[in-house]
Design a protein around this motif. Structure first.
Motif, short mmCIF file in Angstrom:
data_model
loop_
_atom_site.label_atom_id
_atom_site.label_comp_id
_atom_site.label_asym_id
_atom_site.label_seq_id
_atom_site.Cartn_x
_atom_site.Cartn_y
_atom_site.Cartn_z
N ASN A 1 3.61 14.51 -11.15
CA ASN A 1 4.19 14.72 -12.48
C ASN A 1 3.15 15.17 -13.49
OD1 ASN A 1 6.73 14.00 -11.60
ND2 ASN A 1 6.54 11.87 -12.23
N SER A 2 1.97 14.57 -13.46
CA SER A 2 0.97 14.91 -14.47
C SER A 2 0.33 16.28 -14.23
CB SER A 2 -0.12 13.84 -14.54
OG SER A 2 -0.92 13.86 -13.39
N CYS A 3 0.29 16.71 -12.98
CA CYS A 3 -0.35 18.00 -12.66
C CYS A 3 0.65 19.09 -12.31
CB CYS A 3 -1.33 17.82 -11.50
SG CYS A 3 -2.69 16.72 -11.88
N ASP A 4 1.94 18.78 -12.47
CA ASP A 4 3.01 19.74 -12.20
C ASP A 4 2.86 20.38 -10.82
OD1 ASP A 4 5.36 21.08 -12.83
OD2 ASP A 4 4.29 22.81 -13.64
N MET A 5 2.88 19.52 -9.80
CA MET A 5 2.77 19.99 -8.42
C MET A 5 3.75 19.21 -7.55
SD MET A 5 -0.86 18.26 -7.18
CE MET A 5 -1.87 19.04 -8.39
N THR A 6 3.94 19.68 -6.35
CA THR A 6 4.84 18.99 -5.43
C THR A 6 4.19 17.68 -4.97
OG1 THR A 6 3.92 20.01 -3.43
CG2 THR A 6 5.72 21.20 -4.56
N PRO A 7 5.00 16.73 -4.55
CA PRO A 7 4.44 15.49 -4.01
C PRO A 7 3.53 15.74 -2.81
CG PRO A 7 6.76 15.18 -4.51
CD PRO A 7 6.46 16.65 -4.68
N GLU A 8 3.86 16.73 -2.01
CA GLU A 8 3.02 17.04 -0.84
C GLU A 8 1.63 17.49 -1.28
OE1 GLU A 8 6.15 18.30 -1.28
OE2 GLU A 8 7.14 16.97 0.16
N ARG A 9 1.59 18.37 -2.25
CA ARG A 9 0.32 18.86 -2.77
C ARG A 9 -0.45 17.73 -3.45
NH1 ARG A 9 -3.98 21.83 -2.16
NH2 ARG A 9 -4.90 22.39 -4.13
N ALA A 10 0.26 16.87 -4.18
CA ALA A 10 -0.37 15.72 -4.82
C ALA A 10 -1.00 14.81 -3.77
CB ALA A 10 0.65 14.96 -5.66
N GLY A 11 -0.30 14.61 -2.66
CA GLY A 11 -0.84 13.79 -1.57
C GLY A 11 -2.12 14.38 -1.01
N ASN B 1 0.82 -1.19 0.00
CA ASN B 1 0.00 0.00 0.00
C ASN B 1 0.87 1.25 0.00
OD1 ASN B 1 -2.07 1.84 0.21
ND2 ASN B 1 -3.07 0.82 1.89
N ARG B 2 1.94 1.26 0.80
CA ARG B 2 2.85 2.41 0.83
C ARG B 2 3.51 2.61 -0.53
NH1 ARG B 2 5.55 0.51 5.97
NH2 ARG B 2 4.05 1.10 7.53
N THR B 3 3.97 1.52 -1.12
CA THR B 3 4.63 1.60 -2.42
C THR B 3 3.65 2.12 -3.47
OG1 THR B 3 6.10 -0.21 -1.85
CG2 THR B 3 5.84 0.28 -4.19
N MET B 4 2.43 1.57 -3.45
CA MET B 4 1.41 1.98 -4.40
C MET B 4 1.08 3.46 -4.21
SD MET B 4 -2.18 0.01 -4.99
CE MET B 4 -1.43 -1.44 -4.33
N ARG B 5 0.93 3.88 -2.96
CA ARG B 5 0.61 5.29 -2.67
C ARG B 5 1.73 6.20 -3.17
NH1 ARG B 5 -3.11 7.70 0.49
NH2 ARG B 5 -3.74 5.72 1.38
N THR B 6 2.97 5.79 -2.98
CA THR B 6 4.10 6.59 -3.45
C THR B 6 4.09 6.69 -4.97
OG1 THR B 6 5.44 5.96 -1.54
CG2 THR B 6 6.63 6.77 -3.47
N ASP B 7 3.84 5.57 -5.63
CA ASP B 7 3.78 5.57 -7.10
C ASP B 7 2.66 6.47 -7.61
OD1 ASP B 7 5.86 3.77 -7.07
OD2 ASP B 7 4.61 2.03 -7.56
N ILE B 8 1.50 6.39 -6.98
CA ILE B 8 0.37 7.22 -7.40
C ILE B 8 0.65 8.69 -7.12
CG2 ILE B 8 -2.05 7.75 -6.93
CD1 ILE B 8 -2.49 4.72 -6.60
N THR B 9 1.22 8.98 -5.96
CA THR B 9 1.54 10.36 -5.62
C THR B 9 2.52 10.95 -6.63
OG1 THR B 9 1.14 9.94 -3.28
CG2 THR B 9 2.46 11.88 -3.82
N THR B 10 3.52 10.18 -7.00
CA THR B 10 4.50 10.63 -7.98
C THR B 10 3.84 10.87 -9.33
OG1 THR B 10 6.27 9.45 -6.84
CG2 THR B 10 6.66 10.02 -9.15
#
Length: 87
Positions: free
Chosen positions: A32-42, A19-28
């Motif tokens: 990347n697709s919305c041009d935002m920081t990982p924190e904002r994506a989360g 789940n952590r790995t999947m969440r990290t992959d999705i957050t990344t």
């Protein structure tokens, strides 16, 4: 001798790790697709998950809702199953 509780703990740990790995992959991917920081994506993922949980609690969640959440996050529809696993 078979130790059922140990096996359950190992399976839970493995699921949490995936789940952590999947969440990290999705957050990344969202970052990347919305041009935002990982924190904002989360945060954005959190908002979408809250919305999906609300729909689920009302028994009105559909697969189309999951697809729309992916599209709103800038994800390909290939991520729908991953979102379901995170849900």
């Amino acid at each position: 001798m078979f130790n059922r509780s140990r096996l359950c703990r190992l399976m839970q740990a493995r699921a949490l790790s995936l789940n952590r790995t999947m969440r990290t992959d999705i957050t990344t991917a969202v970052a990347n697709s919305c041009d935002m920081t990982p924190e904002r994506a989360g945060e954005e993922i959190g908002y979408e998950m809250d919305n999906l949980r609300s729909l689920a609690s009302d028994n009105s969640l559909t697969y189309a809702d999951m697809e729309q959440a992916c599209l709103d996050l800038g994800l390909d529809l290939d991520y729908v199953e991953d979102m379901l696993l995170m849900f």
